[in-house]
Design a protein around this motif. Structure first.
Motif: not given
Length: 328
Positions: A232, A238, A278
């Protein structure tokens, strides 16, 4: 032979002051004799009510007793060559967060011995390595293994192993070496089988459950296997997620022992917050949680996924890879 001169009260107090300070208010008769404090001197102090007897060998020197006084008494009164062992020895080494219900003491099998209230004796044909500075006690890596064998449950034994490494009472290498050489005699099956894997977990992060064991848990409880090591991209860079279900906003992160060290909790919190922001939900499962309480974490996983996402999985030959701690 001339009778030794009786010491004055002031001389006695001056000579024993060092022992009282370093031994929590106690002294062994042998130590007093070495300082010139005779049996008659001790008798005079006891009759005057300034000192008190705490056994055949242990003398309370009249000052406030320190927290280690029960250990000194247990070692001195149990028999010659006795040393603290198990959880009591670990606490004497500085272990915090665990309070043993009794004091374990090891001593040579052929020595005279006496029962002391609150003390459990372990007779040894060969004494384990011990330290003599302060209260005589077995070395921490060996005491930890003995404590596991005498623990009331697997959970308690696992806690002791974690605390010993987390609090740096010994090194992972020393604990692992001693486990491999002593566990067979110190810990009975089936506990030893479970602890074999826990020792590897706490001593070496490369042997944690990780993503493979999450898959094993899923097969056990009958849910679809997740995607593993999902990449992700988040505002802070990352990251790799241990496990995530396709088309479902659920992430499982498996925390090894390394997640408790240094600044790791801060990094983990920032990472989890970003994942949550998220729009994914995060379940955290400690490695030892999968070892000791898989059913409860499995139940949480089922509830988090919900009935519509459940998939009954038929066991296949790949279940042979299931981690031993998760097998029925």
């Amino acid at each position: 032979m001339a009778t030794p001169r009786r010491l004055t009260r002031e001389e006695r107090q001056r000579r024993v002051a060092g022992l009282a300070e370093t031994q929590d208010g106690l002294a062994h008769r042998r130590q007093l004799n070495a300082l010139g404090v005779s049996h008659a001197d001790v008798r005079s102090e006891v009759r005057a009510g300034r000192w008190a007897l705490r056994g055949r060998h242990t003398i309370h020197l009249g000052v406030a007793l320190g927290p280690r006084a029960p250990w000194w008494t247990a070692v001195w009164e149990s028999g010659g060559g006795a040393v603290l062992d198990g959880a009591a020895a670990l606490v004497a080494h500085g272990l915090t967060g665990f309070f043993p219900a009794q004091i374990d003491v090891s001593l040579p099998r052929n020595n005279r011995r006496r029962h002391v209230n609150g003390t459990r004796l372990h007779l040894r044909s060969a004494m384990p390595p011990a330290l003599s500075a302060g209260v005589p006690r077995v070395r921490p890596e060996v005491a930890a293994i003995h404590a596991c064998g005498w623990s009331r449950s697997d959970r308690e034994a696992a806690l002791i192993l974690c605390l010993v490494i987390q609090q740096r009472l010994t090194t992972p290498a020393r604990l692992l070496e001693q486990w491999q050489t002593r566990a067979a005699k110190a810990v009975e099956r089936p506990r030893r089988t479970t602890l074999d894997h826990i020792v590897l977990d706490v001593c070496d992060g490369a042997h944690s459950l990780g993503e493979l064991d999450v898959g094993a848990l899923c097969r056990r409880i009958g849910v679809a296997a997740p995607e593993r090591q999902v990449v992700r991209t988040l505002p802070n860079g990352r990251i790799y997620l241990d496990a995530r279900w396709k088309d479902h906003p659920l992430v499982v992160e498996v925390d090894g022992v390394q997640h408790t060290k240094g600044l790791a909790p801060i990094d983990d919190a920032l990472r989890q917050n970003e994942v949550t922001l998220s729009n994914d939900r995060v379940l955290r499962i400690p490695v030892l949680g999968l070892r000791l309480r898989p059913d409860e974490f499995g139940s949480q996983l089922v509830r988090a996924l919900g009935p519509r996402d459940m998939r009954v999985v038929v066991a296949t030959s790949c279940d042979n890879d299931t981690h031993p701690a998760l097998r029925d």
